[in-house]
Design an enzyme around this catalytic site. Sequence first.
Site, PDB file in Angstrom:
ATOM      1  N   THR A 162       0.842  -1.200   0.000  1.00  0.00           N
ATOM      2  CA  THR A 162       0.000   0.000   0.000  1.00  0.00           C
ATOM      3  C   THR A 162       0.875   1.247   0.000  1.00  0.00           C
ATOM      4  O   THR A 162       1.791   1.366   0.805  1.00  0.00           O
ATOM      5  CB  THR A 162      -0.943  -0.055   1.221  1.00  0.00           C
ATOM      6  OG1 THR A 162      -1.882  -1.097   0.989  1.00  0.00           O
ATOM      7  CG2 THR A 162      -1.677   1.257   1.432  1.00  0.00           C
ATOM      8  N   HIS A 221      -7.564 -10.625  -1.797  1.00  0.00           N
ATOM      9  CA  HIS A 221      -6.953 -10.296  -0.508  1.00  0.00           C
ATOM     10  C   HIS A 221      -7.781 -10.971   0.585  1.00  0.00           C
ATOM     11  O   HIS A 221      -8.798 -10.457   1.022  1.00  0.00           O
ATOM     12  CB  HIS A 221      -6.917  -8.780  -0.311  1.00  0.00           C
ATOM     13  CG  HIS A 221      -5.994  -8.327   0.790  1.00  0.00           C
ATOM     14  ND1 HIS A 221      -5.572  -9.169   1.791  1.00  0.00           N
ATOM     15  CD2 HIS A 221      -5.395  -7.131   1.029  1.00  0.00           C
ATOM     16  CE1 HIS A 221      -4.756  -8.491   2.603  1.00  0.00           C
ATOM     17  NE2 HIS A 221      -4.637  -7.262   2.161  1.00  0.00           N
ATOM     18  N   ASN A 238      -4.855 -10.324   6.501  1.00  0.00           N
ATOM     19  CA  ASN A 238      -4.604  -9.073   7.241  1.00  0.00           C
ATOM     20  C   ASN A 238      -5.823  -8.396   7.849  1.00  0.00           C
ATOM     21  O   ASN A 238      -5.875  -7.172   7.961  1.00  0.00           O
ATOM     22  CB  ASN A 238      -3.838  -8.082   6.341  1.00  0.00           C
ATOM     23  CG  ASN A 238      -2.438  -8.598   6.048  1.00  0.00           C
ATOM     24  OD1 ASN A 238      -1.991  -9.535   6.698  1.00  0.00           O
ATOM     25  ND2 ASN A 238      -1.773  -8.012   5.074  1.00  0.00           N
ATOM     26  N   TYR A 272      -8.896  -7.988   6.808  1.00  0.00           N
ATOM     27  CA  TYR A 272      -9.891  -7.324   5.949  1.00  0.00           C
ATOM     28  C   TYR A 272     -11.117  -8.234   5.783  1.00  0.00           C
ATOM     29  O   TYR A 272     -11.210  -9.280   6.424  1.00  0.00           O
ATOM     30  CB  TYR A 272      -9.243  -6.894   4.627  1.00  0.00           C
ATOM     31  CG  TYR A 272      -8.134  -5.893   4.876  1.00  0.00           C
ATOM     32  CD1 TYR A 272      -8.426  -4.644   5.427  1.00  0.00           C
ATOM     33  CD2 TYR A 272      -6.802  -6.202   4.642  1.00  0.00           C
ATOM     34  CE1 TYR A 272      -7.422  -3.720   5.719  1.00  0.00           C
ATOM     35  CE2 TYR A 272      -5.787  -5.292   4.931  1.00  0.00           C
ATOM     36  CZ  TYR A 272      -6.107  -4.050   5.468  1.00  0.00           C
ATOM     37  OH  TYR A 272      -5.110  -3.149   5.767  1.00  0.00           O
ATOM     38  N   ASN A 306      -4.608  -5.616  12.097  1.00  0.00           N
ATOM     39  CA  ASN A 306      -5.987  -5.109  12.072  1.00  0.00           C
ATOM     40  C   ASN A 306      -6.921  -5.886  13.002  1.00  0.00           C
ATOM     41  O   ASN A 306      -8.086  -6.092  12.694  1.00  0.00           O
ATOM     42  CB  ASN A 306      -6.531  -5.084  10.634  1.00  0.00           C
ATOM     43  CG  ASN A 306      -5.798  -4.073   9.797  1.00  0.00           C
ATOM     44  OD1 ASN A 306      -5.582  -2.937  10.230  1.00  0.00           O
ATOM     45  ND2 ASN A 306      -5.372  -4.473   8.604  1.00  0.00           N
TER      46      ASN A 306
HETATM   47  C1  8OZ Z   1      -0.307  -1.137   5.164  1.00  0.00           C
HETATM   48  C2  8OZ Z   1      -1.064   0.016   5.218  1.00  0.00           C
HETATM   49  C3  8OZ Z   1      -2.357  -0.016   4.728  1.00  0.00           C
HETATM   50  C4  8OZ Z   1      -2.875  -1.176   4.200  1.00  0.00           C
HETATM   51  C5  8OZ Z   1      -2.397  -4.897   4.144  1.00  0.00           C
HETATM   52  C6  8OZ Z   1      -3.414  -3.534   2.462  1.00  0.00           C
HETATM   53  O1  8OZ Z   1      -1.888  -4.974   5.268  1.00  0.00           O
HETATM   54  C7  8OZ Z   1      -2.666  -3.579   3.549  1.00  0.00           C
HETATM   55  C8  8OZ Z   1      -2.105  -2.330   4.145  1.00  0.00           C
HETATM   56  C9  8OZ Z   1      -0.815  -2.301   4.634  1.00  0.00           C
HETATM   57  O2  8OZ Z   1      -2.694  -5.914   3.504  1.00  0.00           O
END
Ligand code: 8OZ
Length: 367
Positions: free
Chosen positions: A25, A178, A181, A183, A238
């Site tokens: 990112t 994806h 992480n 999401y 996250n």
């Molecule tokens: C760092 C900052 C923002 C998003 C991920 C898409 O961790 C990210 C991400 C990484 O997969």
Amino acid sequence: MSSLFDSVQAGDLNLANRIVMAPLTRNRSPNAIPPDIATTYYAQRASAGLLITEATAISHQGQGYSDVPGLYGTEQLDAWKRVTDAVHAKDGKIVVQLWHVGRVSHTELQPDGGKPVAPSAITAKTKTVLIKDGVPGFVDTSEPRALDAGEIPGIVHAFAVAARSAVETAGFDGVELHGANGYLLDQFLKDGSNKRTDDYGGTIENRARLLLEATRAVVDAVGGGKTGIRLSPVTPANDAHDSNPQPLFTYVVKQLAQLNLAYIHIIEGATGGPREIADRPFDYEALKAAYREAGGKAAWMVNNGYDRPLAEEAVKEGDDLVAFGKPFISNPDLVRRLRENAPLNEIDKATMYGGGAKGYTDYPALA
Ligand code: 8OZ
């Protein structure tokens, strides 16, 4: 015995070497449109066996940070086409990472300022990035609302539409879901974020349902040979957590084994952090073995904290591809540097997220 520098087939993708640029990112895409210099940035790195783009929103609802790119508007797709053309002109291969952030978002980034969506109405204990007047700042994520079951087919469809646009309009060689992480797809998988009582929550089969439906829809849209998926069994990124990840991910990869994918991309340990987490043990060899025993033929891609010796060891031991993240930000010619065992440029952390050419397209290659 294979080396990092040998070619390899991953589904439809014939890759010149086993060194992959991980998704990174960079927050340089105002209005979700990749900037002109993204063309230079990716083309500079085209000697990688495979480039995976930075995570790219499949819909406006799927966006969770300022100035990240999308795949749902014509200007976005046109800009990505310029990127893929530039990479192909240098004989590179590039796939786009399909992203729905779920609860890792902020009302300011959502359509009509609404709440971000999630499996359950549980706020993630994590931050997102909002850029105000060009200055990036970290803010808490907003409280999400639980998705209604009736909204889920629309999300599955959005993955498929984005995948088709990526390949047919933007010229990508393939796509990566994806699934990592913390999401949306990972939020559904893991019982720390998924407290649903319908067909999408509770049992492992139910929690894996959305990820598998989205993957099947993408495969139907572009073909399994052009589809990869990224998973992170134990990352705390996250606010992701699951009470029993080994059987969860074993089930997931056994199901994926039936889809003839191009590659499976595994983040080992904490994303961008330690490869081992004391209170989150995980057996990655057992995961790969379960996938192969179930008939899975995809290339097996590993990631997180690899350096040259560790990557060579991994490929010798039977992993097919190694994804490098931060080293690719600061070393456009990482493949050559690894081949020649040359020193690597240090990364400038201050220019990782947001900004322009500085820390993006100005890292030097070897003379
Ligand atoms: C760092 C900052 C923002 C998003 C991920 C898409 O961790 C990210 C991400 C990484 O997969």
